[in-house]
Design an enzyme around this catalytic site. Structure first.
Site, mmCIF file in Angstrom:
data_model
loop_
_atom_site.group_PDB
_atom_site.id
_atom_site.type_symbol
_atom_site.label_atom_id
_atom_site.label_comp_id
_atom_site.label_asym_id
_atom_site.label_seq_id
_atom_site.Cartn_x
_atom_site.Cartn_y
_atom_site.Cartn_z
ATOM 1 N N GLY A 27 -8.252 46.897 28.368
ATOM 2 C CA GLY A 27 -7.522 48.059 27.857
ATOM 3 C C GLY A 27 -7.189 49.084 28.933
ATOM 4 O O GLY A 27 -7.636 48.986 30.083
ATOM 5 N N ASP A 85 -8.643 62.427 18.970
ATOM 6 C CA ASP A 85 -8.184 63.629 18.252
ATOM 7 C C ASP A 85 -7.869 63.315 16.788
ATOM 8 O O ASP A 85 -7.791 64.222 15.962
ATOM 9 C CB ASP A 85 -6.939 64.220 18.948
ATOM 10 C CG ASP A 85 -5.789 63.231 19.073
ATOM 11 O OD1 ASP A 85 -6.047 62.013 19.170
ATOM 12 O OD2 ASP A 85 -4.612 63.667 19.060
ATOM 13 N N TYR A 130 -7.817 54.699 10.813
ATOM 14 C CA TYR A 130 -8.230 54.656 12.221
ATOM 15 C C TYR A 130 -9.142 55.847 12.537
ATOM 16 O O TYR A 130 -10.239 55.677 13.085
ATOM 17 C CB TYR A 130 -6.989 54.664 13.125
ATOM 18 C CG TYR A 130 -7.272 54.941 14.576
ATOM 19 C CD1 TYR A 130 -7.846 53.973 15.398
ATOM 20 C CD2 TYR A 130 -6.968 56.186 15.147
ATOM 21 C CE1 TYR A 130 -8.109 54.242 16.746
ATOM 22 C CE2 TYR A 130 -7.221 56.455 16.488
ATOM 23 C CZ TYR A 130 -7.788 55.489 17.278
ATOM 24 O OH TYR A 130 -8.052 55.755 18.599
HETATM 25 N N1 LIG Z 1 -4.519 55.112 23.370
HETATM 26 C C1 LIG Z 1 -4.565 56.338 22.880
HETATM 27 O O1 LIG Z 1 -3.544 57.016 22.747
HETATM 28 C C2 LIG Z 1 -5.888 56.947 22.481
HETATM 29 C C3 LIG Z 1 -5.902 58.234 21.916
HETATM 30 C C4 LIG Z 1 -7.129 58.797 21.560
HETATM 31 C C5 LIG Z 1 -8.294 58.099 21.762
HETATM 32 N N2 LIG Z 1 -8.247 56.845 22.284
HETATM 33 C C6 LIG Z 1 -9.504 56.127 22.453
HETATM 34 O O2 LIG Z 1 -9.652 55.864 23.833
HETATM 35 C C7 LIG Z 1 -10.372 54.638 23.987
HETATM 36 C C8 LIG Z 1 -9.615 53.725 24.940
HETATM 37 O O3 LIG Z 1 -8.341 53.445 24.394
HETATM 38 P P1 LIG Z 1 -7.234 52.623 25.188
HETATM 39 O O4 LIG Z 1 -6.003 53.429 25.149
HETATM 40 O O5 LIG Z 1 -7.771 52.152 26.481
HETATM 41 O O6 LIG Z 1 -7.058 51.413 24.183
HETATM 42 P P2 LIG Z 1 -6.441 49.960 24.434
HETATM 43 O O7 LIG Z 1 -5.591 49.969 25.653
HETATM 44 O O8 LIG Z 1 -5.886 49.541 23.128
HETATM 45 O O9 LIG Z 1 -7.724 49.100 24.778
HETATM 46 C C9 LIG Z 1 -8.681 48.767 23.811
HETATM 47 C C10 LIG Z 1 -9.367 47.523 24.277
HETATM 48 O O10 LIG Z 1 -10.376 47.196 23.325
HETATM 49 C C11 LIG Z 1 -10.376 45.798 23.170
HETATM 50 N N3 LIG Z 1 -10.962 45.401 21.905
HETATM 51 C C12 LIG Z 1 -10.412 45.419 20.656
HETATM 52 N N4 LIG Z 1 -11.279 44.912 19.775
HETATM 53 C C13 LIG Z 1 -12.404 44.583 20.473
HETATM 54 C C14 LIG Z 1 -13.644 44.007 20.115
HETATM 55 N N5 LIG Z 1 -13.921 43.679 18.853
HETATM 56 N N6 LIG Z 1 -14.554 43.804 21.099
HETATM 57 C C15 LIG Z 1 -14.281 44.113 22.385
HETATM 58 N N7 LIG Z 1 -13.127 44.646 22.777
HETATM 59 C C16 LIG Z 1 -12.198 44.893 21.823
HETATM 60 C C17 LIG Z 1 -8.922 45.387 23.266
HETATM 61 O O11 LIG Z 1 -8.855 44.024 23.595
HETATM 62 P P3 LIG Z 1 -7.678 43.086 22.991
HETATM 63 O O12 LIG Z 1 -6.420 43.669 23.533
HETATM 64 O O13 LIG Z 1 -8.037 41.750 23.532
HETATM 65 O O14 LIG Z 1 -7.799 43.210 21.503
HETATM 66 C C18 LIG Z 1 -8.437 46.304 24.373
HETATM 67 O O15 LIG Z 1 -8.596 45.678 25.633
HETATM 68 C C19 LIG Z 1 -10.574 54.075 22.583
HETATM 69 O O16 LIG Z 1 -11.849 54.440 22.130
HETATM 70 C C20 LIG Z 1 -9.528 54.785 21.758
HETATM 71 O O17 LIG Z 1 -9.915 54.887 20.400
HETATM 72 C C21 LIG Z 1 -7.077 56.266 22.664
#
Ligand SMILES: NC(=O)c1ccc[n+]([C@@H]2O[C@H](COP(=O)([O-])OP(=O)(O)OC[C@H]3O[C@@H](n4cnc5c(N)ncnc54)[C@H](OP(=O)(O)O)[C@@H]3O)[C@@H](O)[C@H]2O)c1
Length: 299
Positions: free
Chosen positions: A10, A101, A124
């Site tokens: 991710g 958020d 979510y």
């Molecule tokens: N992106 C945003 O705008 C945003 C905003 C607020 C908070 N956040 C938080 O920030 C954190 C990082 O987000 P990010 O943007 O880096 O998200 P991301 O790019 O979607 O990455 C999430 C990763 O988690 C993996 N994943 C999903 N299900 C899983 C499981 N069961 N076991 C292990 N890995 C799993 C995914 O793998 P696959 O692709 O193989 O499924 C992906 O590599 C998260 O906690 C998210 O909730 C993100």
């Protein structure tokens, strides 16, 4: 220092790995290596690696799909962190968990402080709040950092989506009545490393500085990308949330008050527009080197 990073494919995980100090010995586990919703597998992996720190960057992040896949969202976003917290306790590891958020309803009318009441609007957000609660219950000394609007040169994010739409259509219609703070995964990763090193425990907020609507963000992407000759002229049109209904409701004002984090780190975060410029410069350089490699052809 032994470090475990989950969700290694991710945006955040990649940034955490890229911004690590040289002395960090990182075990990066993608969803294929470790499904965090499998508590037995989590316990086995943590006992095997015996990390001093675990960064949980794994999450179910498809906000709209979560509305119809609540079981999966809760398995990954609540049960996963719960298992990681329990396993961290077993081996004495520190746990850094990331939340959102979207635990807030956006109705407060001022930036949200860590102690403000969380009231998620969608599945979510509810699953992420349940994850925070599970972590705090199992490991009160864990660090939980809420962030927002994360983007990077990789993966699925607003910047890459906008660049694609703008390049193919020459225009974009973007919601102007949802306000937040765009956040570069690299800056977030730096903040997580530094918050952990500073001994932070409990709930903190981190976003890049400044606020924006999605429309402001899109307009900035168009301007900065144009400045780099990545795009021609683009018309960005502001629309309302009502014009663009989505399965999951979103908070209209989810700016996070990051004062507690900035106090601990000794300085405010970089402004989001500065960070955007850096990410676009990386995307531009990557596109140029891809083009050069294609031009050179196979040897
Ligand atoms: N992106 C945003 O705008 C945003 C905003 C607020 C908070 N956040 C938080 O920030 C954190 C990082 O987000 P990010 O943007 O880096 O998200 P991301 O790019 O979607 O990455 C999430 C990763 O988690 C993996 N994943 C999903 N299900 C899983 C499981 N069961 N076991 C292990 N890995 C799993 C995914 O793998 P696959 O692709 O193989 O499924 C992906 O590599 C998260 O906690 C998210 O909730 C993100």
């Amino acid at each position: 220092m032994r470090v475990m990073v989950t969700g290694a494919g991710g945006q955040l995980a990649r940034a955490l790995i890229a911004r690590a100090q040289p002395q960090a010995r990182i075990t990066a586990l993608s969803s294929r290596d470790l499904d965090v919703s499998d508590a037995v597998a989590v316990s086995a992996a943590v006992r095997r690696e015996k990390p001093e720190i675990i960064f949980n960057a794994a999450a179910y992040t498809t906000v709209d799909r979560a509305q119809t896949e609540a079981d999966r969202a809760f398995a990954v976003n609540r049960d996963g962190p719960a298992a990681l917290a329990a396993a961290s306790r077993e081996v004495g590891a520190r746990l850094v968990h990331v939340s959102t958020d979207f635990v807030f309803d956006g109705l407060l009318g001022r930036p949200y402080r860590p102690e403000d009441e969380a009231r998620p609007l969608g599945v979510y957000g509810a699953s992420k709040l349940a994850g925070e609660e599970a972590v705090a219950a199992a490991l009160p000394e864990a660090l939980i950092v809420r962030t927002a609007w994360v983007y990077s040169p990789h993966g699925h994010n607003f910047v890459r989506t906008m660049l694609r739409i703008m390049a193919t259509r020459g225009e974009a219609r973007v919601v102007a009545d949802q306000i937040g703070a765009p956040t570069s995964a690299a800056n977030l990763a730096d903040a997580l490393w530094r918050l952990d090193a500073g001994g932070a425990q409990g709930v903190y907020h981190y976003t890049d500085a400044g606020v924006a609507s999605w429309y402001d963000f899109a307009q900035a992407i168009a301007e900065e990308a144009r400045g780099l000759n990545m795009l021609g002229a683009v018309h960005v049109q502001p629309i309302t949330t009502a014009d663009y209904p989505t399965p999951a409701p979103r908070p209209s004002f989810s700016v996070l008050d990051c004062t507690k984090t900035w106090d601990l780190l000794g300085a405010p975060a970089p402004h989001w527009r500065t960070a955007l410029r850096e990410v676009l410069a990386i995307l531009h350089a990557t596109a140029q080197s891809d083009r050069a490699a294609r031009h050179e052809g196979p040897r």
